[in-house]
Write an enzyme that holds these catalytic residues in place. Structure first.
Site, short mmCIF file in Angstrom:
data_model
loop_
_atom_site.label_atom_id
_atom_site.label_comp_id
_atom_site.label_asym_id
_atom_site.label_seq_id
_atom_site.Cartn_x
_atom_site.Cartn_y
_atom_site.Cartn_z
N ASP A 158 -20.23 42.73 26.65
CA ASP A 158 -19.67 43.86 25.91
C ASP A 158 -19.08 44.87 26.90
O ASP A 158 -19.82 45.58 27.60
CB ASP A 158 -20.77 44.52 25.08
CG ASP A 158 -20.27 45.63 24.18
OD1 ASP A 158 -19.07 45.98 24.27
OD2 ASP A 158 -21.08 46.16 23.39
N HIS A 178 -18.33 42.91 22.28
CA HIS A 178 -18.99 43.93 21.46
C HIS A 178 -19.46 43.38 20.12
O HIS A 178 -20.45 43.84 19.56
CB HIS A 178 -18.02 45.09 21.24
CG HIS A 178 -18.65 46.25 20.53
ND1 HIS A 178 -19.78 46.89 20.99
CD2 HIS A 178 -18.30 46.90 19.38
CE1 HIS A 178 -20.11 47.88 20.16
NE2 HIS A 178 -19.23 47.90 19.18
N ARG A 214 -5.75 48.10 14.14
CA ARG A 214 -6.84 47.16 13.95
C ARG A 214 -6.76 46.00 14.93
O ARG A 214 -7.78 45.52 15.43
CB ARG A 214 -6.83 46.63 12.51
CG ARG A 214 -8.00 45.73 12.19
CD ARG A 214 -9.33 46.42 12.41
NE ARG A 214 -10.44 45.63 11.89
CZ ARG A 214 -11.71 45.98 11.99
NH1 ARG A 214 -12.03 47.11 12.58
NH2 ARG A 214 -12.66 45.22 11.50
N SER A 233 -23.15 49.97 17.57
CA SER A 233 -21.84 50.54 17.89
C SER A 233 -21.87 52.05 17.62
O SER A 233 -22.80 52.73 18.02
CB SER A 233 -20.75 49.81 17.10
OG SER A 233 -19.47 50.17 17.52
#
Length: 414
Positions: free
Chosen positions: A334, A367, A231, A160
């Protein structure tokens, strides 16, 4: 460091690197960096692991050091974030490698950030903390390794934004790295991800308790509602449509399950409270207990600002000084960091004549796949660390219809 039983040892430390000037030109009088090390350093076996956005130095269980050593949440995380990939017998084998993982500047897991006390004022930095960049993270890691007596790295590995951090090592310190593994990452964020990050920060900065980022103190509430929403948006970004359909569908939480919206929603007695909402609310509540809203803003800005080609004109030019080997890993599900973006990194290495493999994993996990599918990630990563791109499991699966020296796409190898 090694135990009497021969099992790799581990330590969790915090080091004062002294004054540090960020790329923005601002200086902090003291930069403390929280880090953990695993295994015994032999002089040529150091592997730096770069954590993702809200990760920490706590990459593997401390209990793996040997009997009687308990897992300790020294960095505020209940579980080591890459425990299935780092440790004895895993891809990054701590009986073979000396592994270092450092929390990045701007975070809230032990390294100096907005919530830290400014030694010159005795107050938390808050909004006065300097803007941070991925380059700042890399420079701080280099200074830490200097203090540890580690010069050239056997490998830098990151997923990432940690993959961006790993690529920055190749761009900034090409002579210090033998191998780089960039996993589920990109040379830069696309406009969609930039937009979603902007919305996440907007949720935080419009929270009634934001106070311009200066909300620290016993008499002030934290902007937890905004951080929770940010979040939740992040979790949606990390999952794929297919994985969300499989995990949640349209199922509703039963009335006896004790589900409660966070924050409470309107007319909850009439509309169903769905499994996907419950998942997001649970993770949001847990996250606000362990992370800082300012840090979330600072770190997402650093990720947004990163562009591998900046100052060079192209990805290939940015990577041209690197003489080692590279592994790029991407996951088909992803949409945050796509296979195509990873291909751009691999192509940049190829243009410079660098030995590189782009390993594409057929996955529906989105992801998060680099964290939750160790059975598919670990074989190519382990073989790459041992044998480079010649490793048995490190098959280059990038599209190569016009290249004879690369295999065609065949995902789902494992």
């Amino acid at each position: 460091m090694a135990t009497d039983s021969g099992v790799a040892a581990v330590s969790a430390e915090r080091i004062d690197l002294g004054s540090f000037t960020f790329e923005c030109g601002e200086t902090v009088p003291t930069l403390e960096v929280a880090y953990e090390t695993y295994g015994e350093f032999t002089g040529s076996n150091a592997v730096l692991v770069c954590h993702a956005l809200t990760g920490s130095a706590h990459v593997a269980r401390r209990g793996k050091a040997g009997a009687g050593v308990a897992d300790q949440t020294t960095t505020g995380q209940a579980r080591a974030w890459w425990d299935d990939t780092v440790g004895p017998g895993t891809a990054i084998d701590t009986t073979e490698y000396f592994v270092v993982c450092a929390n990045v500047p701007g975070s809230c897991y032990g390294t100096t950030g907005p919530a830290s006390e400014n030694s010159e004022t005795g107050e938390p930095y808050g909004s006065e903390f300097p803007p941070v960049t991925v380059g700042d993270w890399t420079r701080a890691q280099r200074r830490l390794l200097d203090e540890l007596g580690v010069g050239r790295l056997h490998a830098v590995v990151g997923g990432s934004v940690g993959g961006m951090n790993a690529l920055e090592w190749v761009r900034r310190y090409p002579d210090d790295v033998d191998r780089v593994a960039a996993i589920a990452t990109a040379p830069r964020l696309d406009a969609q991800c930039l937009a979603l990050d902007a919305i996440a920060r907007r949720a935080i900065t419009t929270d009634p308790n934001w106070n311009g980022g200066d909300y620290y103190g016993d008499d002030r509430p934290d902007p937890n509602q905004g951080l929770a929403i940010a979040r939740q948006l992040g979790h949606v970004m990390y999952l794929s449509k297919e994985s969300m359909a499989e995990k949640f569908g349209r199922r509703a939480v039963g009335r006896d399950a004790g589900g409660e919206r966070f924050p409470p929603g309107p007319t909850t007695d009439f509309f169903p409270y769905r499994d996907v909402e419950s998942y997001l609310d649970y993770n949001a509540e847990a996250f606000v207990d362990r992370f800082d809203a300012n840090s979330y803003c600072y770190l997402t800005q650093a990720m947004d600002d990163f562009d591998l080609a900046t100052g060079f004109g192209s990805v290939a030019d940015a990577l041209a000084a690197f003489a080692g080997e590279a592994l790029v890993v991407s996951f088909t599900g992803d949409w945050h960091f796509t296979v195509e973006q990873s291909s751009a990194i691999a192509d940049g290495f190829r243009e410079t004549g660098t030995s590189v493999a782009h390993h594409v994993v057929d996955s529906t996990h989105g992801h998060d796949a680099f964290l939750v599918e160790p059975d598919r990630l670990n074989p190519p990563l382990a073989d790459f660390l041992v044998d480079g791109v010649a490793g048995r499991a490190v098959t280059d699966t990038d599209s190569a219809t016009d290249r004879d020296d690369h295999a065609p796409v065949h995902t789902g190898l494992f």
